[in-house]
Motif scaffolding. Structure first.
Motif, mmCIF file in Angstrom:
data_model
loop_
_atom_site.group_PDB
_atom_site.id
_atom_site.type_symbol
_atom_site.label_atom_id
_atom_site.label_comp_id
_atom_site.label_asym_id
_atom_site.label_seq_id
_atom_site.Cartn_x
_atom_site.Cartn_y
_atom_site.Cartn_z
ATOM 1 N N ILE A 168 0.854 -1.173 0.000
ATOM 2 C CA ILE A 168 0.000 0.000 0.000
ATOM 3 C C ILE A 168 0.896 1.232 0.000
ATOM 4 N N ILE A 169 0.688 2.126 -0.964
ATOM 5 C CA ILE A 169 1.496 3.338 -1.077
ATOM 6 C C ILE A 169 0.714 4.508 -0.498
ATOM 7 N N SER A 170 1.303 5.175 0.496
ATOM 8 C CA SER A 170 0.670 6.346 1.104
ATOM 9 C C SER A 170 1.374 7.615 0.624
ATOM 10 N N LEU A 171 0.588 8.668 0.508
ATOM 11 C CA LEU A 171 1.119 9.964 0.103
ATOM 12 C C LEU A 171 0.517 11.054 0.986
ATOM 13 N N ILE A 172 1.369 11.904 1.528
ATOM 14 C CA ILE A 172 0.899 13.120 2.179
ATOM 15 C C ILE A 172 0.887 14.214 1.115
ATOM 16 N N THR A 173 -0.277 14.723 0.800
ATOM 17 C CA THR A 173 -0.405 15.704 -0.274
ATOM 18 C C THR A 173 0.079 17.078 0.183
ATOM 19 N N SER A 174 0.129 18.006 -0.759
ATOM 20 C CA SER A 174 0.526 19.378 -0.432
ATOM 21 C C SER A 174 -0.491 20.054 0.473
ATOM 22 N N ASN A 175 -1.698 19.466 0.545
ATOM 23 C CA ASN A 175 -2.742 19.987 1.445
ATOM 24 C C ASN A 175 -2.735 19.288 2.795
ATOM 25 N N ASP A 176 -1.707 18.454 3.039
ATOM 26 C CA ASP A 176 -1.533 17.731 4.304
ATOM 27 C C ASP A 176 -2.609 16.679 4.554
ATOM 28 N N THR A 177 -3.218 16.167 3.501
ATOM 29 C CA THR A 177 -4.111 15.019 3.657
ATOM 30 C C THR A 177 -3.310 13.748 3.386
ATOM 31 N N ILE A 178 -3.699 12.651 4.007
ATOM 32 C CA ILE A 178 -3.046 11.362 3.792
ATOM 33 C C ILE A 178 -3.904 10.546 2.836
ATOM 34 N N GLU A 179 -3.332 10.167 1.698
ATOM 35 C CA GLU A 179 -4.077 9.450 0.675
ATOM 36 C C GLU A 179 -3.404 8.114 0.359
ATOM 37 N N ILE A 180 -4.212 7.116 0.067
ATOM 38 C CA ILE A 180 -3.715 5.853 -0.478
ATOM 39 C C ILE A 180 -3.750 5.988 -1.987
ATOM 40 N N ILE A 181 -2.594 5.953 -2.641
ATOM 41 C CA ILE A 181 -2.562 6.188 -4.083
ATOM 42 C C ILE A 181 -2.420 4.906 -4.896
ATOM 43 N N SER A 182 -2.085 3.809 -4.232
ATOM 44 C CA SER A 182 -1.939 2.548 -4.958
ATOM 45 C C SER A 182 -1.978 1.392 -3.973
ATOM 46 N N ALA A 183 -2.483 0.251 -4.433
ATOM 47 C CA ALA A 183 -2.462 -0.968 -3.617
ATOM 48 C C ALA A 183 -2.429 -2.179 -4.536
ATOM 49 N N PHE A 184 -1.600 -3.122 -4.197
ATOM 50 C CA PHE A 184 -1.609 -4.416 -4.891
ATOM 51 C C PHE A 184 -1.177 -5.479 -3.896
ATOM 52 N N ILE A 185 -1.424 -6.726 -4.243
ATOM 53 C CA ILE A 185 -1.017 -7.834 -3.380
ATOM 54 C C ILE A 185 0.000 -8.671 -4.133
ATOM 55 N N ARG A 186 0.991 -9.154 -3.406
ATOM 56 C CA ARG A 186 2.045 -9.972 -4.000
ATOM 57 C C ARG A 186 1.881 -11.425 -3.548
ATOM 58 N N PHE A 187 2.146 -12.330 -4.466
ATOM 59 C CA PHE A 187 2.042 -13.757 -4.174
ATOM 60 C C PHE A 187 3.352 -14.458 -4.498
ATOM 61 N N GLY A 188 3.722 -15.384 -3.597
ATOM 62 C CA GLY A 188 4.825 -16.260 -3.908
ATOM 63 C C GLY A 188 4.350 -17.385 -4.819
ATOM 64 N N ILE A 189 5.296 -18.150 -5.309
ATOM 65 C CA ILE A 189 4.959 -19.328 -6.107
ATOM 66 C C ILE A 189 5.789 -20.506 -5.617
ATOM 67 N N GLY A 190 5.281 -21.713 -5.869
ATOM 68 C CA GLY A 190 5.985 -22.908 -5.422
ATOM 69 C C GLY A 190 6.134 -22.933 -3.920
ATOM 70 N N ASN A 191 7.315 -23.302 -3.458
ATOM 71 C CA ASN A 191 7.583 -23.402 -2.022
ATOM 72 C C ASN A 191 8.299 -22.176 -1.468
ATOM 73 N N SER A 192 8.382 -21.113 -2.244
ATOM 74 C CA SER A 192 9.075 -19.906 -1.788
ATOM 75 C C SER A 192 8.383 -19.337 -0.554
ATOM 76 N N VAL A 193 9.195 -18.900 0.424
ATOM 77 C CA VAL A 193 8.622 -18.321 1.649
ATOM 78 C C VAL A 193 8.428 -16.818 1.527
ATOM 79 N N VAL A 194 8.857 -16.229 0.396
ATOM 80 C CA VAL A 194 8.681 -14.785 0.194
ATOM 81 C C VAL A 194 7.768 -14.558 -1.006
ATOM 82 N N ASP A 195 7.087 -13.407 -0.983
ATOM 83 C CA ASP A 195 6.121 -13.091 -2.031
ATOM 84 C C ASP A 195 6.635 -12.068 -3.030
ATOM 85 N N ASN A 196 7.841 -11.574 -2.841
ATOM 86 C CA ASN A 196 8.323 -10.435 -3.618
ATOM 87 C C ASN A 196 8.406 -10.743 -5.111
#
Length: 325
Positions: free
Chosen positions: A180-208
């Motif tokens: 989740i990407i957060s941005l503090i705008t020039s107006n000092d509001t906190i906005e979520i500008i992007s979100a995605f989910i990551r998945f591992g494959i096989g037996n990998s313990v990391v999702d990157n």
């Protein structure tokens, strides 16, 4: 393609090498909405977006966990950590010089904390590099394998969390985190500008995605998955509609506790008010938990997951703001 490349060169004022990696496909008609590599670097590194003191807290996993213990940021429990042979646990320093001492150290942690597993991460590496886990059921054999690795490096040791069963249906070998990407705008509001989910494959313990996994965009207003997952070009660049291991189709799946995850990020920004932060959030049966943070998040993945970040009014306004500085 030639026409689009020429238009990008004029509008972005750079040679659009990224076009040939990501935007050459026929279905991408809004290619001007995608941040160029120069624009991405501006967002990642512009001094107006980052306070060096905050960046130190954000990018170091040990510092972030120590800060979280003193605040309301919910993270996996910090059990111990080590700087090569010096291991820190329960306010004590233990120097470990043998496999027997090493085994006793972690036997003690498992018994006292009553945990199922420990996850190990280098404090300053990115992309899941160097991460691994040990579990109670395979403790002795995994400790033998981990001994030399841990003694040769620096690691943060956190409690292994239990992922939400609905996300386990898609993939259970790794903890599949929301970026989740957060941005503090020039107006000092906190906005979520992007979100995605990551998945591992096989037996990998990391999702990157930078370690061979992939990512799927999340509709910001609904918390549902978009139709396609994406591998980075260095891992084939494939575009998929279902997880290659479980055959679970992405489109329409609702992320559990999505609104709570966004709220937890917004509350955490109030504690670490850097203007642009990437938050890695896991979803458990009890709600979201923040795994780690990044001051220079991979903006190209957000670009792809969103379908062109310049469609987001807050990003568009930010780029105009930075051009005047």
């Amino acid at each position: 393609m030639i026409k689009e490349v020429l238009i990008l060169m004029v509008n972005k004022r750079e040679i659009p090498y990224y076009y040939f990696k990501y935007l050459y496909r026929k279905e991408v008609t809004n290619y001007l909405d995608y941040l160029s590599l120069g624009e991405q670097r501006t967002m990642q590194f512009h001094k107006a977006l980052h306070n060096p003191e905050y960046v130190t807290l954000i990018n170091n996993k040990l510092y972030f966990h120590l800060l979280s213990e003193k605040t309301s940021i919910k993270t996996p429990k910090l059990l111990s950590y080590n700087f090569q042979s010096n291991f820190f646990y329960n306010n004590k320093i233990v120097q470990i010089n043998s496999i027997e001492e090493f085994t006793r150290f972690f036997d003690n942690i498992f018994q006292n904390a009553n945990i199922e597993g420990v996850f190990f991460r280098p404090p300053s590496d990115y992309g899941g590099k160097g991460c691994f886990k040990i579990t109670k059921g395979h403790l002795n054999s995994q400790l033998d394998e981990a001994y030399e690795t841990l003694k040769a490096g620096n690691f943060v040791h956190t409690e292994l969390i239990r992922q939400h069963p609905l996300i386990n249906q898609i993939h259970s070998s790794s903890i599949n985190t929301l970026r989740i990407i957060s941005l503090i705008t020039s107006n000092d509001t906190i906005e979520i500008i992007s979100a995605f989910i990551r998945f591992g494959i096989g037996n990998s313990v990391v999702d990157n995605a930078s370690s061979g996994g992939f990512f799927v965009g999340i509709n910001l207003n609904t918390g549902t998955l978009k139709p396609h997952g994406h591998f980075l070009p260095e891992y084939g660049g494939d575009k998929i509609t279902e997880h290659p291991d479980s055959s679970f189709k992405f489109e329409g799946f609702t992320i559990p506790f999505y609104e709570d995850a966004c709220e937890s990020v917004i509350n955490a920004v109030k504690i670490i008010p850097d203007r642009l932060i990437g938050w890695d959030v896991a979803i458990t049966s009890d709600g979201p938990i923040i795994i780690e943070t990044n001051a220079e998040p991979h903006m190209q993945m957000s670009n792809i997951a969103y379908g062109g970040l310049l469609k987001n009014k807050h990003v568009k306004e930010l780029m105009q703001e930075l051009k005047t500085m």
